[in-house]
Motif scaffolding. Sequence first.
Motif, mmCIF file in Angstrom:
data_model
loop_
_atom_site.group_PDB
_atom_site.id
_atom_site.type_symbol
_atom_site.label_atom_id
_atom_site.label_comp_id
_atom_site.label_asym_id
_atom_site.label_seq_id
_atom_site.Cartn_x
_atom_site.Cartn_y
_atom_site.Cartn_z
ATOM 1 N N ASP A 196 0.783 -1.240 -0.104
ATOM 2 C CA ASP A 196 0.095 0.091 -0.158
ATOM 3 C C ASP A 196 0.731 1.056 0.113
ATOM 4 O O ASP A 196 2.021 1.190 0.662
ATOM 5 C CB ASP A 196 -0.814 -0.055 1.115
ATOM 6 N N LYS A 197 0.316 2.439 -0.588
ATOM 7 C CA LYS A 197 0.914 3.387 -0.779
ATOM 8 C C LYS A 197 0.873 4.001 0.836
ATOM 9 O O LYS A 197 -0.342 3.864 1.501
ATOM 10 C CB LYS A 197 0.290 4.521 -1.578
ATOM 11 N N GLU A 201 -4.967 -0.999 -9.097
ATOM 12 C CA GLU A 201 -4.553 -0.007 -10.198
ATOM 13 C C GLU A 201 -5.168 0.100 -11.420
ATOM 14 O O GLU A 201 -5.013 1.044 -12.393
ATOM 15 C CB GLU A 201 -2.975 -0.332 -10.495
ATOM 16 N N ARG A 224 -4.889 -2.342 5.578
ATOM 17 C CA ARG A 224 -5.030 -1.708 4.338
ATOM 18 C C ARG A 224 -5.292 -0.099 4.290
ATOM 19 O O ARG A 224 -5.974 0.434 4.992
ATOM 20 C CB ARG A 224 -6.376 -2.308 3.229
ATOM 21 N N ARG A 225 -4.660 0.660 3.235
ATOM 22 C CA ARG A 225 -4.604 1.852 3.320
ATOM 23 C C ARG A 225 -5.413 2.506 2.283
ATOM 24 O O ARG A 225 -5.837 3.541 1.999
ATOM 25 C CB ARG A 225 -3.306 2.699 3.498
ATOM 26 N N ASP A 226 -5.525 1.513 1.030
ATOM 27 C CA ASP A 226 -6.200 1.937 0.016
ATOM 28 C C ASP A 226 -7.585 0.934 -0.305
ATOM 29 O O ASP A 226 -7.675 0.141 -0.142
ATOM 30 C CB ASP A 226 -5.103 1.342 -1.046
ATOM 31 N N ARG A 286 -7.938 -1.711 -2.830
ATOM 32 C CA ARG A 286 -7.169 -2.689 -2.057
ATOM 33 C C ARG A 286 -7.795 -3.739 -1.172
ATOM 34 O O ARG A 286 -7.883 -4.795 -0.983
ATOM 35 C CB ARG A 286 -5.766 -2.350 -1.752
#
Lengths: 220, 483
Positions: free
Chosen positions: A218-219, B240, B299-301, B304
């Motif tokens: 993750d970013k 993405e 998770r940060r996204d 995702r």
Amino acid sequence: MDRLAFDMAHLLAGGLVLVSFMMIYQDRLYALLNVFALHAVVLSMSVAWQAWIQDAPHLYITAGIALVFKALIIPGALHRIIQRLGIHREVENVVGVGPTMLAGMGLVSLSIVLMLRLTEVADAFAREDLAFSLSVLLLGLLMMITRRNAVSQVVGFMSLENGLILAATGAKGMPLVVEISVAFSVLIAFIVIGVFLFRIRERFDSVDISALDDFRGDKK
Amino acid sequence: MTSLLFNPVYGVIAIPIIAAALLAALPGYRLTAQLNVLASLLTFVFALFLFFVGRAAPSPYLLIDDLNIVFIVLNTFVGFTAATFSASYIGHEIETGRLTPVNVRFYHSMYQIMMFGMNLALVSNNIGLMWVAIELATLTTVLMVGIYRTHEALEAAWKYFILGSVGIALALFGTILVYVAAQPVLGEGEMAMIWTNLVAHASEFDASMLNLAFVFLLLGYGTKVGLAPLHAWLPDAHAEGPTPISAVLSGLLLNVALYAVLRFKMLMAAHPEALAPGPLMITMGLLSLIFASFMLYRRRDIKRLFAYSSIEHMGIIVFAFGMGGPLANFAGLLHMVMHSLTKSAIFYSVGHVAQIKGTQRIADIRGLTQSHPVLGWGLAIGVLAIAGMPPFGLFMSEFLIVTTTFAKSPILALLLVFGILVAFGALLMRLSGFIFGEPTGAVKPAEASFVPLYTHMALVLMAGIYLPGPMVVWFQSVARLLG
């Protein structure tokens, strides 16, 4: 005559496994491409031999495709890509030749044990041919895992596909649909990879996958 | 009973391929987006006809039975709603300049080729043809995942391509082994690759060869299903690529790969001495479920996050089919349909959210119900449903899976419940963040189409409250077929 046909087929399939081993310890890209071309030549000889002993003329097409595409066109194209990207001098960081070779031997013995034990009913040739092709397939996989460079991953993938073709041609009378599809898949794979390599180069001027690894996960 | 003059199967296959050619030739994204929707709708209508028109007898290449009709109708339906969502999504991408008109033309054409590949895989009776079709669908999605050509998109596409190819290579090896096993019985050539023949004569094959083949097929197609040790491509590819593709990947492509696994599972079941595929599938399913549930926490996204949730649910589904028996199969099938509908609905709303906020970072998405009530509540309903809250359909299917497992093996059931609860906690924790609090970032109104989102959720809700009788009967017959 029958005996000769059998031995010859074995010799060629075994040769393919040997060339797979040779690929594993090449640490220069050009050398790797040359060995891959040899791999493709051995494959096409093996397929042609099968075509002759099985009296299956359509297999000559597969042999021809292996010879023309995989032994000539693809290594040539990759050669140019390497040149254009200026990475021909790069020595790859392979995981270390010793451990990789050992792992490769382990995989080959695994596939032989697996195939010879499991498939006692199938006729001797099909079974041993499958053992060889599984070895080639696993060695190709091993190569994809141990290399970090995109070009050599592609080569690993193609050697894996060679193993599949060996298996498909060894299986007597396998319908043409599949053989053409295999050859086609290689072609498609090449196109896709070509597109990708071009784009990757366009963006990063590098085909080293580890440059991409920064973006894994993750970013923050 | 068979009316060969009108066989809807040809429509299901031919429409996408004709549409793909047209879409590649026509300029103008508005027109092509509409045409994409229209083609998908037509395909769906033809798929519906499969229910009503008598079935043609299985030909060497095409097969229609109770099992794949469910998959085809689901596939074409979600394909249609995703195309509708895609039309509004792509409009926004063109305005913001993330995609050029040429990209979009390519995208629409690829979309239809992907639908063609998936439909062909579902109707094919030839295991070689099925392999080719799944490969085709995979390659087109690889190209679409990489369409933004950013660092991340290229990495995701490359990873997907490499892992997908390895998976597909293993699956081909498995297919060859099936042929080698069948060839002494069925003779050389085409006959030994036709699935209906294979099943009819499965008991005469060499059992050990079939076992080995199944291991390769499970690993190969399992990579595409996103099962745990082989899942690495899935979160990247979902995060993405364009969001309509995330929806289609989660909702459809995973199912198509699962369908292939199920076909070969049926083949194994037809052989009395062959290895029982159950334990293998149960292990992989549980592993995926528990692994993905824990991964949900960090998770940060946002895309995702839901990609990991897909791995989790595919784990549950594979687990259910691994348990086997009429009830577990029924529940697995229901769970698969519900998951496809819910997950694609979630991606429809997430797509709009990410476009409005201009980011996929979870931390930057807050207070959606205040700034965008329709979208925010849609997402909330979706997340509640995917977490397995009643009264949605996923609750019912999870409940069925858990209860049937308890009856057979309490320990496995405990592991299953543990995984589901861990995931539940993660999703609810995230949900309160999205929905409540002060809105952050851009608050401009959404130019979104909510119809696909709410249609899916309505269906999921309806299935949770009342399953129509004919559907239950249908699913039961499929569950028996799966053994």
